[in-house]
Structures are given as structure tokens and as C-alpha cells.
Motif scaffolding. Structure first.
Motif, PDB file in Angstrom:
ATOM      1  N   LYS A   6       0.770  -1.200   0.000  1.00 35.87           N
ATOM      2  CA  LYS A   6       0.000   0.000   0.000  1.00 35.87           C
ATOM      3  C   LYS A   6       0.811   1.264   0.000  1.00 35.87           C
ATOM      4  CE  LYS A   6      -3.588  -2.579   1.373  1.00 35.87           C
ATOM      5  NZ  LYS A   6      -4.168  -3.543   1.101  1.00 35.87           N
ATOM      6  N   GLN A   7       1.752   1.737   0.752  1.00 32.62           N
ATOM      7  CA  GLN A   7       2.150   3.139   0.632  1.00 32.62           C
ATOM      8  C   GLN A   7       3.496   3.609   1.181  1.00 32.62           C
ATOM      9  OE1 GLN A   7      -0.705   1.554   1.179  1.00 32.62           O
ATOM     10  NE2 GLN A   7      -2.026   3.132   1.877  1.00 32.62           N
ATOM     11  N   ARG A   8       3.846   4.919   0.962  1.00 32.48           N
ATOM     12  CA  ARG A   8       5.086   5.529   1.440  1.00 32.48           C
ATOM     13  C   ARG A   8       5.351   6.955   1.070  1.00 32.48           C
ATOM     14  NH1 ARG A   8       4.020   1.213   3.195  1.00 32.48           N
ATOM     15  NH2 ARG A   8       3.408   2.535   4.810  1.00 32.48           N
ATOM     16  N   ARG A   9       6.523   7.523   1.442  1.00 34.06           N
ATOM     17  CA  ARG A   9       6.684   8.953   1.241  1.00 34.06           C
ATOM     18  C   ARG A   9       8.086   9.489   1.053  1.00 34.06           C
ATOM     19  NH1 ARG A   9       5.017   7.733   6.570  1.00 34.06           N
ATOM     20  NH2 ARG A   9       3.460   7.336   5.128  1.00 34.06           N
ATOM     21  N   ILE A  10       8.272  10.810   0.856  1.00 31.55           N
ATOM     22  CA  ILE A  10       9.388  11.690   1.145  1.00 31.55           C
ATOM     23  C   ILE A  10       9.657  12.795   0.135  1.00 31.55           C
ATOM     24  CG2 ILE A  10      11.726  10.973   0.466  1.00 31.55           C
ATOM     25  CD1 ILE A  10      10.364  10.980   3.936  1.00 31.55           C
ATOM     26  N   LEU A  11      10.842  13.381   0.166  1.00 33.00           N
ATOM     27  CA  LEU A  11      11.238  14.606  -0.494  1.00 33.00           C
ATOM     28  C   LEU A  11      10.490  14.996  -1.752  1.00 33.00           C
ATOM     29  CD1 LEU A  11      15.016  13.871  -0.061  1.00 33.00           C
ATOM     30  CD2 LEU A  11      13.513  15.110   1.466  1.00 33.00           C
ATOM     31  N   ALA A  12      10.293  16.295  -1.936  1.00 32.49           N
ATOM     32  CA  ALA A  12       9.569  16.787  -3.110  1.00 32.49           C
ATOM     33  C   ALA A  12      10.281  16.344  -4.382  1.00 32.49           C
ATOM     34  CB  ALA A  12       9.498  18.311  -3.055  1.00 32.49           C
ATOM     35  N   PHE A  13       9.480  16.041  -5.411  1.00 34.47           N
ATOM     36  CA  PHE A  13      10.013  15.534  -6.679  1.00 34.47           C
ATOM     37  C   PHE A  13      10.456  16.713  -7.530  1.00 34.47           C
ATOM     38  CE2 PHE A  13      10.065  11.698  -9.329  1.00 34.47           C
ATOM     39  CZ  PHE A  13      10.395  12.250 -10.553  1.00 34.47           C
ATOM     40  N   THR A  14      11.763  16.862  -7.666  1.00 34.15           N
ATOM     41  CA  THR A  14      12.299  17.947  -8.487  1.00 34.15           C
ATOM     42  C   THR A  14      12.870  17.358  -9.765  1.00 34.15           C
ATOM     43  OG1 THR A  14      14.486  17.751  -7.535  1.00 34.15           O
ATOM     44  CG2 THR A  14      12.935  19.191  -6.389  1.00 34.15           C
ATOM     45  N   GLY A 384       9.653   4.622  -6.674  1.00 26.46           N
ATOM     46  CA  GLY A 384       9.035   5.653  -5.844  1.00 26.46           C
ATOM     47  C   GLY A 384       8.518   5.102  -4.530  1.00 26.46           C
ATOM     48  N   ILE A 385       7.889   3.941  -4.600  1.00 24.30           N
ATOM     49  CA  ILE A 385       7.402   3.293  -3.378  1.00 24.30           C
ATOM     50  C   ILE A 385       8.567   2.991  -2.443  1.00 24.30           C
ATOM     51  CG2 ILE A 385       6.390   1.155  -2.478  1.00 24.30           C
ATOM     52  CD1 ILE A 385       4.517   1.128  -4.886  1.00 24.30           C
ATOM     53  N   PHE A 386       9.635   2.435  -2.999  1.00 23.69           N
ATOM     54  CA  PHE A 386      10.805   2.130  -2.176  1.00 23.69           C
ATOM     55  C   PHE A 386      11.333   3.398  -1.506  1.00 23.69           C
ATOM     56  CE2 PHE A 386      12.536  -1.954  -4.413  1.00 23.69           C
ATOM     57  CZ  PHE A 386      11.346  -2.594  -4.111  1.00 23.69           C
ATOM     58  N   LYS A 387      11.446   4.470  -2.274  1.00 23.65           N
ATOM     59  CA  LYS A 387      11.984   5.719  -1.731  1.00 23.65           C
ATOM     60  C   LYS A 387      11.120   6.239  -0.587  1.00 23.65           C
ATOM     61  CE  LYS A 387      14.292   9.669  -1.636  1.00 23.65           C
ATOM     62  NZ  LYS A 387      15.566   9.715  -0.871  1.00 23.65           N
ATOM     63  N   LEU A 388       9.829   6.205  -0.776  1.00 19.22           N
ATOM     64  CA  LEU A 388       8.919   6.702   0.258  1.00 19.22           C
ATOM     65  C   LEU A 388       9.018   5.891   1.542  1.00 19.22           C
ATOM     66  CD1 LEU A 388       5.857   7.440  -2.033  1.00 19.22           C
ATOM     67  CD2 LEU A 388       7.026   9.122  -0.621  1.00 19.22           C
ATOM     68  N   TYR A 389       8.990   4.578   1.416  1.00 26.26           N
ATOM     69  CA  TYR A 389       9.039   3.724   2.608  1.00 26.26           C
ATOM     70  C   TYR A 389      10.404   3.791   3.285  1.00 26.26           C
ATOM     71  CZ  TYR A 389       4.487   1.534   1.974  1.00 26.26           C
ATOM     72  OH  TYR A 389       3.132   1.308   1.908  1.00 26.26           O
ATOM     73  N   GLN A 390      11.442   3.874   2.500  1.00 29.17           N
ATOM     74  CA  GLN A 390      12.777   3.969   3.090  1.00 29.17           C
ATOM     75  C   GLN A 390      12.910   5.242   3.920  1.00 29.17           C
ATOM     76  OE1 GLN A 390      15.812   1.681   0.054  1.00 29.17           O
ATOM     77  NE2 GLN A 390      14.988   3.629  -0.640  1.00 29.17           N
ATOM     78  N   MET A 536       6.494  11.392  -6.840  1.00 27.54           N
ATOM     79  CA  MET A 536       7.657  10.535  -6.631  1.00 27.54           C
ATOM     80  C   MET A 536       7.482   9.162  -7.270  1.00 27.54           C
ATOM     81  SD  MET A 536       8.705  11.382  -2.703  1.00 27.54           S
ATOM     82  CE  MET A 536      10.111  10.293  -2.769  1.00 27.54           C
ATOM     83  N   MET A 537       6.238   8.758  -7.482  1.00 25.37           N
ATOM     84  CA  MET A 537       5.972   7.432  -8.049  1.00 25.37           C
ATOM     85  C   MET A 537       5.637   7.482  -9.530  1.00 25.37           C
ATOM     86  SD  MET A 537       3.687   5.519  -5.131  1.00 25.37           S
ATOM     87  CE  MET A 537       2.473   6.823  -4.911  1.00 25.37           C
ATOM     88  N   SER A 538       5.643   8.663 -10.122  1.00 23.24           N
ATOM     89  CA  SER A 538       5.115   8.802 -11.479  1.00 23.24           C
ATOM     90  C   SER A 538       6.101   9.473 -12.419  1.00 23.24           C
ATOM     91  CB  SER A 538       3.812   9.619 -11.443  1.00 23.24           C
ATOM     92  OG  SER A 538       4.079  10.952 -11.019  1.00 23.24           O
ATOM     93  N   GLY A 539       5.842   9.300 -13.690  1.00 16.45           N
ATOM     94  CA  GLY A 539       6.604   9.941 -14.747  1.00 16.45           C
ATOM     95  C   GLY A 539       6.031   9.473 -16.079  1.00 16.45           C
ATOM     96  N   PHE A 540       5.774  10.410 -16.973  1.00 19.32           N
ATOM     97  CA  PHE A 540       5.184  10.039 -18.260  1.00 19.32           C
ATOM     98  C   PHE A 540       6.085   9.013 -18.944  1.00 19.32           C
ATOM     99  CE2 PHE A 540       4.055  10.871 -22.777  1.00 19.32           C
ATOM    100  CZ  PHE A 540       2.710  10.523 -22.677  1.00 19.32           C
TER     101      PHE A 540
END
Length: 698
Positions: A6-14, A384-390, A536-540
Motif C-alpha cells: 500500500k504506501q510511502r513517502r518523502i522529499l519533493a520531486f524535483t 518511488g514506493i521504495f523511496k517513500l518507505y525507506q 515521486m511514483m510517477s513519470g510520463f
């Protein structure tokens, strides 16, 4: 989980972060291509086997059964006056810890193996092991010894006491404390209940009823859908009563008469047969509960759950329904206005709900889910999921590139605590589509974390199974948004499993109260609706430096709670029906639904001649007296999110507190105590109600 859920988070996607994501994906792709599939590197602490042959599976199952019998016989032989922790409790807890990963080694292969023989052997091993465990759960000689130790007054830690109480409770819920004649009656009732439950499900599975419609009667349905329907001799098309046919019609068909015909036919599926079966089932369940010392079946079913008793469930459902009643009235008014504009002054019925909710949402949201899908390549979603949960939980996920796996697409990762560099656990990803594999996204616990006899921690291991399309031959491997949410949800179960620090295998990982197990994952699902984490989890897929747009993010979040008052009313209707029939005697189910439907659904009557009780599988098996649990977990998940994360979803301090206070205890601590600990107060429905009322009609 393997039923499941299900989910996770962190730093703004630049722009820089996007380039990092690109680099990560390139590196992972390169590693994956270079991987030597004849790996034999030993994974420290891994007890579970992942590549057993059919014969090895059956031999291991027999050894496990023999060892289990040996330990149970040994415990049963202890004189009652000589019982102590070392000769009664420790052998049983060690047996659970040692055997769980080996049992899973036998049974998980039926879900993933390429070999028919292995899948068949796995299913047979599961049948044999389940039969043995059922026999163990009814051993009066073992129960007497455990009961004697429980009464001995020997000092125990709170978790040890909870473990022993759970052993005693499980035996007594199986009737082991009853007289021989009553135990025999319990067995007879359980056997008959199982037979009827399976008959109810089988009736639905075998039902091949279909309706005939002309193409104009299906106006509004996509041409591809109509072309896929079977053809009748009179030029009409065949519509089955399976959800893959009925749901699109109820949602898209412009012809009210067609929607009504389909809704009525669905509500009459297996009508008389399954209604009679359900009536018998409920009577037998009540008899079973009374034999075991409960007032009715609902109290028996709820005892091991957070709610504990039927009265608590009724209070909960009524409180939630009352708070959202005004919202549902406003929503229904909107839908009725839409129907008047489109179909004139015809009566609004239950068959109109899906269609006009969709029409209303089309007007409210400029959101094409087909376009949204273009922003979720599976590899980018995973990174993106990995980054958020980490970042949220202070973890690091490292791929183990030389581990033994059962298919070339399977990947193994370690989860490492960032501050201590301790390996907390492992997880396998088997997420790409192939024939013969289990068809839904779920998590399987392969090895539970616990404390061994020597004081060392047994390392937890999990597996995520899914059927996503792999990137290949011009196919970018894109995920529907619902698939993104499902993957995020299941990965949160993985993190829960790995972060658990319970001492006993029985309480580790996801072996916790059924009311509680989904709360952390549903709380973390919120990250799938927040702009920062979505980016963080997306990109065209043609240029992954371009994440999903802010407007899409806002629309996805608003759509989640759109018309939630009415949707909740429909769910509460069946939850109340479920709770009433399992807490009361001799209920006329037909009359009950006729009474409940207009009362709960704001005057919308039950469709003439229908009875949802005949085609609602959760009443037959798996959720009897517990249908409320979906709403329950959503309510308390919302309370945690709003209290701790809504203002800052990247708050690592809050994440570490959640990891410590919610994920770590597992089943070793009372769930209400866990919720109170993280919230700093008793849990409340207020956050859930506010979210629904603020979001639905805005």
C-alpha cells in the motif's frame, strides 16, 4: 495478504530527483539483465525453501507433521503437577517458530510455480498439514497441560501471558473443554457448516444465467465491450451475470430499463437455493456458538477481533451512519436531479446509483484514467514506493543479486535499518504476469520474525505476488491507478511484516487481530492521493522526468471520496444485515432486507423480488458477522493519518513513531492500546467523518 487486501513517502520531486529515478531504473534494469539465474548464494537466516520439487514438498510435509506430533505428544505427557514454562510453553512456541517457514515452503508454491506437478504437490501438502493442525487444535491432552500451567501462577511477561491465553482460547473455541458428546456435536456442526458454505459459493460459481439484449438496449457501452459479448441466434447479444459484464452495464448503460433488468437479475441469482442455505447456515452457527458458551454466533466470531462483541459493532455502524446521513441525502439529491434531466420523472432506484455517480463524476472531474495510466510505468512506481518507505521508516532496500529464485522475473531485496545497519528482513517481488500463477495482488508471509531459543531473532521474509504486464517489445509496462494503490497497500504489509518485533511467531508479522491488520495499510494508502508522493511514483512513460500533473493529483484525491456518503450507506446496509442475522434468532431475512433497505438507503426500496443475501459470498464464508471490518479499518486509519501525517506526509519523526508504536508490536499488544499509544488518546471516528463530508461534494 493471501486472502487479500500500500504506501510511502518523502522529499519533493524535483527535476534532479527525476533524473535520479531514471538512473536508479537504468541501474536496476542492468543488474536484472546480468543476473546469474543459477544462484546458490546462501541468505543468512533464511529457513524457507523456494525451489522444492514435487517429491521434496511432500516429503517435507510428512517430516513436519511427524515432528509436530512428536512435540505435541511430549507436551501432553508432562504430569500436571510438574508443568513449567520450559516443558510446556517453550516447546510449542519453538515448534511454531521453526515450522512456519517450512510449512510455507510447502504451500506457497501452489501460487507461483511453473510446474503443474509442483502446484499439485503443494496443494496436497497444504491439505495434509491443515488436517494435522486441525487435529492438534482438538487435543484434549495438550489442552489440559497448557491449562494447568496457565493456572500455576508462574510469573510471566505480558507477551508470554498473552501467548498462553491465546493458546487456551483457541483450544476452547474448538470445544476441547466440553464433554465428549458436546465435542462430537461441535464437530458435526462444523462439518455441516463447511458443506453449506461451500455449496453457497458453488451455486454462484456454477450459475450460468444470461440475459439477451439488442445493441440499442446497451447504448452507452463501449463498442469493444459489445463486440466481446456472445451472440444469440436472434441477433441479440448475451450478457452473463458475472461482474465483468454487469458492472460495466450498471455503470455505463444509458437505458434505464436495461440497468433495471440487469440489477434485478443479479439480485435474484441463486435466490431460493442460496437463501435457504444461508438460513440453515445461520441456525447452525448459532447452535455452534451456544454449545461453545456464547450468546450467539456474532459474539463467537467477534471475540478474537478488536470489536469483541456485537453490541460494539452496532454502536460503531450506527454512529458512522448517523454522522454521514446528511451528506448522503445531499448526494442522492444530486443524482436524482441528473436522472430527471436525462430520463424525465421516472423513479430513482438502486439500479441507477452506479450510472449516475459516474455521470456526476464526469461533470465534476476532468480526469481520464487512461491518460493517468500513462504516468505510472511499473519500474518507476516501484522505485518511488521504495523511496517513500525507506525515508519514512529509516530503512534501506538492497537487491540481493545472487539469491535462488523460482523464476527469472523474481527479485529478492533485503530491508536494512538505516541507523544500525541491521538486516531486518527480506522480501521477494514476483509481480509480472505469467500463466498458472495466482491472479491477484497479495502478500505471503514466508517466514515470521520472532526470538529463538538461543535469544537470536529469526528474520522475517515476505513475498508480493501480482500479475502486472512487464515492459517489453514496446509495451512500457504501465499500471492502472488502482493497481498503483493495490501495490502500495500490499507493500505496506511487507514493511509491517518486516518491522514487527514480537517475541513469539504467533504474534509476528501479520498474525494479528483481523480488525487491526488492515489499519496500517489503509492509513498508508493516503500517500497514493497526495501530490508530493504521487509525483515521486510517477513519470510520463515517454519522458519520466515529467511526473503526473497537479490537477490530476487533485482530481484523484477528490474522486476517492466522491459520493462517499451513499457508497457507505450501501456498505452499512449489508453490514447491518450481517450483524443482525448473526446476533438474533429466527430472523426472516426477506422481510429484514425489505425493512432495512429503504431505511438505510434514504427511501430507495429493495428491487422487487430480489434478495442480496442470496448472492453475497462474504455472508457464506470468511466474513460472517465481520463484514463491518472494512469500514472499521478505514475509520481508524483516517484518525491516525489526520492526527499524525496530514500536515506533513514527509514527517520522518512521525513515521518512526508509527514504526515503533504501530508496526513493531504486532499481535503482542492489544490493538486498542496500540491505537491509543500512537494517537495519545482514544481513537475516534471524527477524522473519517470530516474527510468524507469535506471531500465528497466539494
Amino acid at each position: 495478504m493471501a486472502k487479500g487486501k500500500k504506501q510511502r513517502r518523502i522529499l519533493a520531486f524535483t527535476g534532479v530527483a527525476a533524473l535520479v529515478a531514471v538512473a536508479v531504473n537504468i541501474i536496476l534494469t542492468t543488474i536484472n539483465a546480468q543476473r546469474n539465474r543459477k544462484r546458490k548464494v546462501e541468505i543468512p537466516g533464511l529457513i524457507a525453501h523456494v525451489n522444492l520439487s514435487a517429491s521434496e514438498i511432500l516429503k517435507l510435509a510428512e517430516r513436519l507433521i511427524a515432528r509436530s506430533k512428536e512435540v505435541h505428544d511430549s507436551v501432553a505427557s508432562v504430569p500436571l503437577e510438574k508443568v513449567n514454562y520450559m516443558n510446556v510453553i517453550l516447546p510449542l512456541s519453538e515448534l511454531e517458530a521453526q515450522q512456519f517457514p517450512l510449512v510455507q515452503s510447502c504451500v506457497f508454491q501452489k501460487m507461483v510455480s511453473l510446474s503443474d506437478d509442483v502446484r499439485k504437490a503443494s496443494a496436497e501438502a497444504e491439505r495434509r498439514i491443515d488436517a494435522h493442525l486441525l487435529m492438534c487444535s482438538k487435543r484434549e491432552d495438550v489442552y489440559r497441560v497448557i491449562k494447568a500451567f496457565a493456572a500455576s501462577g508462574e510469573w510471566m511477561s505480558p507477551e508470554t501471558k498473552h501467548y498462553i491465553n491465546s493458546l487456551v482460547r483457541d483450544f476452547e473455541r474448538n470445544g476441547v473443554n466440553l464433554t465428549l458428546s458436546k465435542r462430537e456435536e461441535v464437530e458435526r456442526l462444523r462439518t455441516r457448516i463447511d458443506e453449506l458454505s461451500m455449496q453457497y459459493i458453488q451455486n454462484l460459481d456454477l450459475d450460468n444465467t444470461h440475459l439477451l439484449f439488442s445493441v440499442p438496449e446497451l447504448a452507452g457501452l463501449p463498442l469493444e465491450f459489445i463486440k466481446g459479448l456472445g451472440k444469440a441466434e436472434n441477433g441479440k447479444v448475451k450478457v452473463s451475470l458475472r461482474s465483468h459484464h454487469t458492472s460495466p452495464i450498471l455503470e455505463h448503460c444509458k437505458v434505464g430499463a436495461t440497468r433495471r433488468l440487469v440489477a434485478v437479475a443479479c439480485g435474484r441469482r441463486c435466490g431460493e437455493d442460496n437463501l435457504r442455505i444461508l438460513e440453515n447456515l445461520v441456525q447452525l452457527r448459532h447452535k455452534l456458538a451456544r454449545l461453545l458458551g456464547y450468546a450467539h454466533y456474532a459474539d463467537y466470531a467477534l471475540e478474537p477481533r478488536m470489536a469483541k462483541a456485537s453490541t460494539k459493532v452496532f454502536e460503531f455502524l450506527e454512529e458512522v451512519a448517523a454522522h454521514l446521513n446528511e451528506l448522503a441525502i445531499q448526494e442522492l439529491s444530486v443524482l436524482k436531479d441528473l436522472k430527471r434531466k436525462e430520463e424525465g420523472n421516472s423513479t430513482f432506484g438502486v439500479e441507477d446509483l452506479l450510472y449516475y455517480v459516474r455521470r456526476a463524476e464526469e461533470q465534476k472531474f476532468d480526469l481520464d484514467l487512461g491518460v493517468v495510466k500513462q504516468y505510472f510505468p511499473v519500474n518507476l512506481v516501484l522505485s518511488g514506493i521504495f523511496k517513500l518507505y525507506q525515508d519514512l521508516f529509516g530503512l534501506r532496500f538492497d537487491e540481493v543479486t545472487e539469491a535462488e529464485v523460482w523464476h527469472n522475473d523474481v527479485r529478492l531485496f533485503s530491508a536494512v535499518d538505516f541507523s544500525s545497519n541491521e538486516v531486518l528482513g527480506y522480501f521477494y517481488l514476483d509481480i509480472y504476469s505469467r500463466q498458472g500463477k495466482y491472479g491477484h495482488t497479495c502478500i505471503v508471509a514466508l517466514q515470521n520474525g520472532c526470538i529463538s531459543l538461543k535469544g537470536a531473532r529469526q528474520i522475517p521474509v515476505a513475498l508480493i505476488i501480482s500479475q502486472f504486464q512487464k515492459q517489453a517489445d514496446g509495451n512500457p509496462g504501465l499500471l492502472h491507478f488502482t493497481e498503483v494503490v493495490n501495490l502500495f497497500h500490499e507493500f505496506s504489509h511487507v514493511v509491517h511484516h518486516i518491522c514487527n518485533r514480537a517475541s513469539f511467531a504467533r504474534f509476528s508479522g501479520l498474525r494479528i487481530e483481523a480488525d487491526f491488520v488492515e489499519i496500517p495499510s489503509r492509513m498508508l494508502e493516503n500517500w497514493c492521493y497526495e501530490t508530493t508522493s504521487l509525483k515521486m511514483m510517477s513519470g510520463f512513460h515517454q519522458d519520466i522526468t515529467k511526473p503526473i500533473t497537479d490537477e490530476m493529483c487533485r482530481s484523484l484525491k477528490r474522486k476517492r471520496d466522491s459520493f462517499s456518503g451513499l457508497k457507505l450507506k450501501q456498505e452499512i446496509l449489508l453490514c447491518l444485515f450481517d450483524q443482525i442475522i448473526h446476533s438474533s434468532e429466527n430472523v426472516d431475512m426477506v422481510e429484514l432486507l425489505k425493512h432495512l433497505h429503504p431505511k438505510v438507503m434514504l427511501g430507495i426500496p429493495l428491487l422487487e423480488g430480489t434478495n442480496p443475501a442470496s448472492c453475497f459470498p462474504r455472508l457464506a464464508i470468511g466474513y460472517e458477522a465481520a463484514c463491518y471490518s472494512h469500514i472499521w479499518s478505514e475509520v481508524f486509519a483516517a484518525d491516525i493519518f489526520v492526527s499524525k501525517f496530514e500536515d506533513n506526509i514527509l514527517n520522518q519523526y512521525a513515521g518512526m513513531q508509527f514504526k515503533k508504536k504501530v508496526l513493531a508490536p504486532g499481535g503482542a499488544k492489544d490493538p486498542m492500546e496500540i491505537l491509543s499509544d500512537i494517537l495519545g488518546r482514544k481513537p475516534s471516528i471524527q477524522a473519517y467523518v470530516q474527510r468524507k463530508t469535506q471531500s465528497s461534494l466539494c
